[in-house]
Design an enzyme around this catalytic site. Structure first.
Site, PDB file in Angstrom:
ATOM      1  N   ASP A   1      41.497  40.961  16.263  1.00  0.00           N
ATOM      2  CA  ASP A   1      41.523  42.263  17.039  1.00  0.00           C
ATOM      3  C   ASP A   1      41.484  43.289  15.672  1.00  0.00           C
ATOM      4  O   ASP A   1      40.692  44.397  15.713  1.00  0.00           O
ATOM      5  CB  ASP A   1      42.614  42.265  17.664  1.00  0.00           C
ATOM      6  CG  ASP A   1      42.331  41.604  18.930  1.00  0.00           C
ATOM      7  OD1 ASP A   1      41.205  41.372  19.371  1.00  0.00           O
ATOM      8  OD2 ASP A   1      43.556  40.957  19.470  1.00  0.00           O
TER       9      ASP A   1
ATOM     10  N   GLY B   1      48.863  41.462  45.634  1.00  0.00           N
ATOM     11  CA  GLY B   1      49.989  41.513  45.284  1.00  0.00           C
ATOM     12  C   GLY B   1      50.994  40.713  46.218  1.00  0.00           C
ATOM     13  O   GLY B   1      50.540  40.115  47.141  1.00  0.00           O
TER      14      GLY B   1
ATOM     15  N   LYS C   1      39.511  40.994  25.360  1.00  0.00           N
ATOM     16  CA  LYS C   1      39.168  40.050  23.949  1.00  0.00           C
ATOM     17  C   LYS C   1      37.929  39.709  24.192  1.00  0.00           C
ATOM     18  O   LYS C   1      37.014  39.874  22.857  1.00  0.00           O
ATOM     19  CB  LYS C   1      40.150  38.756  24.095  1.00  0.00           C
ATOM     20  CG  LYS C   1      39.911  38.013  23.070  1.00  0.00           C
ATOM     21  CD  LYS C   1      40.350  38.312  21.715  1.00  0.00           C
ATOM     22  CE  LYS C   1      41.556  38.169  21.561  1.00  0.00           C
ATOM     23  NZ  LYS C   1      42.222  38.687  20.111  1.00  0.00           N
TER      24      LYS C   1
ATOM     25  N   GLU D   1      37.124  37.898  42.556  1.00  0.00           N
ATOM     26  CA  GLU D   1      37.471  37.920  41.221  1.00  0.00           C
ATOM     27  C   GLU D   1      37.527  36.496  40.516  1.00  0.00           C
ATOM     28  O   GLU D   1      37.109  36.541  39.241  1.00  0.00           O
ATOM     29  CB  GLU D   1      38.423  38.930  40.821  1.00  0.00           C
ATOM     30  CG  GLU D   1      39.757  38.328  41.007  1.00  0.00           C
ATOM     31  CD  GLU D   1      40.428  38.878  42.273  1.00  0.00           C
ATOM     32  OE1 GLU D   1      41.608  38.675  42.499  1.00  0.00           O
ATOM     33  OE2 GLU D   1      39.715  38.941  43.203  1.00  0.00           O
TER      34      GLU D   1
ATOM     35  N   CYS E   1      42.664  41.318  49.219  1.00  0.00           N
ATOM     36  CA  CYS E   1      44.094  40.644  49.630  1.00  0.00           C
ATOM     37  C   CYS E   1      45.184  41.583  49.781  1.00  0.00           C
ATOM     38  O   CYS E   1      44.848  42.001  50.921  1.00  0.00           O
ATOM     39  CB  CYS E   1      44.399  39.642  48.481  1.00  0.00           C
ATOM     40  SG  CYS E   1      45.675  38.363  48.979  1.00  0.00           S
ATOM     41  N   TYR E   2      46.214  41.609  49.317  1.00  0.00           N
ATOM     42  CA  TYR E   2      47.178  42.731  49.584  1.00  0.00           C
ATOM     43  C   TYR E   2      46.500  44.135  49.732  1.00  0.00           C
ATOM     44  O   TYR E   2      46.915  44.966  50.675  1.00  0.00           O
ATOM     45  CB  TYR E   2      48.145  42.879  48.778  1.00  0.00           C
ATOM     46  CG  TYR E   2      49.279  43.824  48.939  1.00  0.00           C
ATOM     47  CD1 TYR E   2      50.447  43.497  49.878  1.00  0.00           C
ATOM     48  CD2 TYR E   2      49.473  44.841  48.277  1.00  0.00           C
ATOM     49  CE1 TYR E   2      51.451  44.335  50.127  1.00  0.00           C
ATOM     50  CE2 TYR E   2      50.365  46.132  48.803  1.00  0.00           C
ATOM     51  CZ  TYR E   2      51.294  45.662  49.571  1.00  0.00           C
ATOM     52  OH  TYR E   2      52.617  46.523  49.870  1.00  0.00           O
TER      53      TYR E   2
ATOM     54  N   HIS F   1      39.787  36.436  47.364  1.00  0.00           N
ATOM     55  CA  HIS F   1      39.610  36.854  46.023  1.00  0.00           C
ATOM     56  C   HIS F   1      38.515  36.662  45.356  1.00  0.00           C
ATOM     57  O   HIS F   1      37.963  35.587  44.721  1.00  0.00           O
ATOM     58  CB  HIS F   1      40.829  36.144  45.180  1.00  0.00           C
ATOM     59  CG  HIS F   1      42.354  36.607  45.339  1.00  0.00           C
ATOM     60  ND1 HIS F   1      42.837  37.765  44.738  1.00  0.00           N
ATOM     61  CD2 HIS F   1      43.208  35.959  46.226  1.00  0.00           C
ATOM     62  CE1 HIS F   1      44.187  37.848  45.516  1.00  0.00           C
ATOM     63  NE2 HIS F   1      44.329  36.924  46.056  1.00  0.00           N
TER      64      HIS F   1
END
Length: 511
Positions: free
Chosen positions: A228, A56, A367, A172, A83-84, A170
């Site tokens: 979708d 964040g 997606k 990710e 992180c945050y 991070h």
């Protein structure tokens, strides 16, 4: 729907919150994003196997910054702070977080030194991705420092007794080498998940859920022909058969020949009940004089619903309306803690007085997961891997007022663009490409005569999910062919530009 193992991603406003959730899903673990304001009793009731705190933009030590109740650390659920997320963990539990000085701030590729830890098992690299101004200089009681960098004394910490872990970097993001191992180790070695979230189980569970919810009632499906809504339609059709009627609204905001293609595929190939409603004049009339993007999205969304209601009245009682809403639509439309980036026509544009119950069979999916489900359902690859197309269609690719003339110009330019990308073998390399028509005219020269015509913008991005993206490095010779064809073949266009903005800071669509 069958209860799967659940990991909760607590959103503190980080730009990578959806990316963290996707990485968890890639480990065959179902997860949901919840705002940091979610109360403890609600979190307990979800019975999560683990919790992840996102990053964040705030400072954990400031009074008005997002925070979390200390109770969450005592409910016996493993927690990973990123992180945050690790800073707020430290701050709430009595550690010290402070602003870093000029030499202590870290951004981008950073060398790290790991200590022995369950979450670092199997790590063979020492490169991570940092993005922080603040840092932890004293960990809470019961915690051990398990990684540091040259400038960051606490790059990771752990309390193994309480199964609390935190990393300043991070894991990710793709730039963090072997970051996926950190998340996998946390999920499997700390949380003890079995990994029961797969496309096969989703299809089976969702079909059973749809049968239970819908029964023998009648259903309308909002079919656009995009990935979708197509996957949603086939999934619901698999569950309830002829009780599904697909309504395809040709609002005059589609790509070239798209209306005919949709009708052919779903009526002939899938043998569905399909009604095509041609209402270009109606939508363009509603959009007359409207230039603000959010207003256009909401107008188009409401007209969709009104058309469905009218078709429903002709068909007799219809109880449900199926839409192809997916998980990023929910998050980006401001549901939960995430700020509203843009309203999606099938989320933000739904009128309050709608007469249907909404069914959104894909609302849990990203997606890439939707595409996997589509292939499992037997939908052809050409449709599944078609570049994303927004629900409002050309309504948000024609910048400014939407008119038939401007839509026709854009349709022709976009068709040339796609044709040349496919000829060059580039279409599948690109996540999303499209032409856009800004409300800008420029002076040109054609056949020794002055022209004053529209500028066409070209956009092409690479991405794995559309949440972050980089502009595609288009070969100059391909750009040249595209530009020459558009200027020479499209009446009303005399200039072509190429967008080289990444997301963030830009969005993929221009509106």
């Amino acid at each position: 729907m069958k209860k799967h193992e659940l990991v909760l991603v607590v959103d503190f406003g980080g730009q990578y919150n959806q990316l963290i959730a996707r990485r968890v899903r890639e480990n065959n673990v179902y997860c949901e994003i919840i705002p940091y304001t979610t109360d403890i009793e609600t979190i307990k009731s979800k019975n999560p196997k683990g919790i992840i705190f996102t990053g964040g933009p705030n400072s954990a030590y400031l009074d008005n910054s997002p925070t979390i109740s200390k109770e969450i650390f005592d409910i016996g659920v493993p927690i990973l702070g990123i992180c945050y997320g690790v800073q707020i963990m430290s701050h709430v539990l009595g550690g010290n977080v402070r602003k870093g000085n000029a030499n202590e701030k870290e951004y981008g590729r950073t060398e790290i030194k790991y200590e022995e830890s369950t979450i670092f098992e199997g790590m063979s690299t020492n490169i991570v991705w940092m993005s922080h101004t603040d840092l932890i200089d004293r960990v809470p009681d019961g915690f051990k420092i398990v990684a540091h960098t040259k400038d960051c004394p606490v790059a990771a910490m752990e309390n193994t007794e309480k199964k609390l872990y935190g990393v300043q970097f991070h894991p990710e993001v793709e730039h963090c080498l072997e970051g996926d191992k950190v998340l996998t180790n946390f999920l499997y070695n700390v949380c003890g998940v079995s990994g029961d979230w797969t496309t096969d189980t989703f299809i089976e569970d969702k079909i059973n859920e749809l049968k239970a919810i819908i029964g023998d009632k009648k259903v309308l499906c909002a079919l656009s022909g995009g990935v979708d809504s197509s996957v949603a339609a086939v999934l619901v059709h698999r569950a309830i058969g002829d009780n599904l009627t697909c309504v395809f609204v040709d609002h005059g905001l589609l790509r070239k020949n798209e209306g005919d293609d949709v009708e052919r595929i779903f009526r002939d190939k899938f043998d569905m009940n399909l009604i095509r409603v041609n209402c270009e004049d109606r939508f363009l009339g509603k959009l007359k004089g409207v230039t603000e993007p959010e207003s256009k999205r909401k107008i188009i969304g409401e007209e969709f619903i009104r058309v469905f209601e009218e078709e429903s009245a002709k068909l007799g009682k219809m109880d449900f309306l199926v839409q192809g809403t997916i998980y990023p639509d929910i998050v980006e439309s401001g549901h939960g803690e995430a700020a509203t980036i843009k309203s999606h026509h099938n989320v933000g544009g739904i009128p309050e007085d709608i007469e249907f119950q909404i069914v959104e069979p894909l609302r849990e999916l990203f997606k890439d997961e939707v595409r996997k489900i589509g292939l499992e359902l037997g939908i052809e690859e050409g449709l599944i891997f078609r570049h994303p197309f927004p629900g409002p269609g050309l309504g948000i690719r024609v910048i400014g007022e939407v008119t038939k003339e401007r839509c026709d110009i854009l349709r022709e330019a976009d068709a040339i663009y796609m044709d040349e990308l496919k000829k060059a073998g580039l279409y599948k390399e690109i996540w999303q490409a499209f032409a856009t028509l800004p409300d800008v005219k420029t002076v040109g020269v054609m056949g020794d005569e002055r022209t004053y015509a529209y500028l066409v913008g070209l956009r092409a991005v690479t991405s794995s999910d559309g949440m972050t993206s980089d502009w595609y490095k288009m070969p100059y010779d391909v750009l040249e062919k595209i530009s020459n064809r558009i200027v020479n073949e499209v009446d009303g266009a005399n200039r072509v530009v190429y967008d080289i903005t990444s997301k963030p800071p830009g969005t993929i669509e221009w509106e």
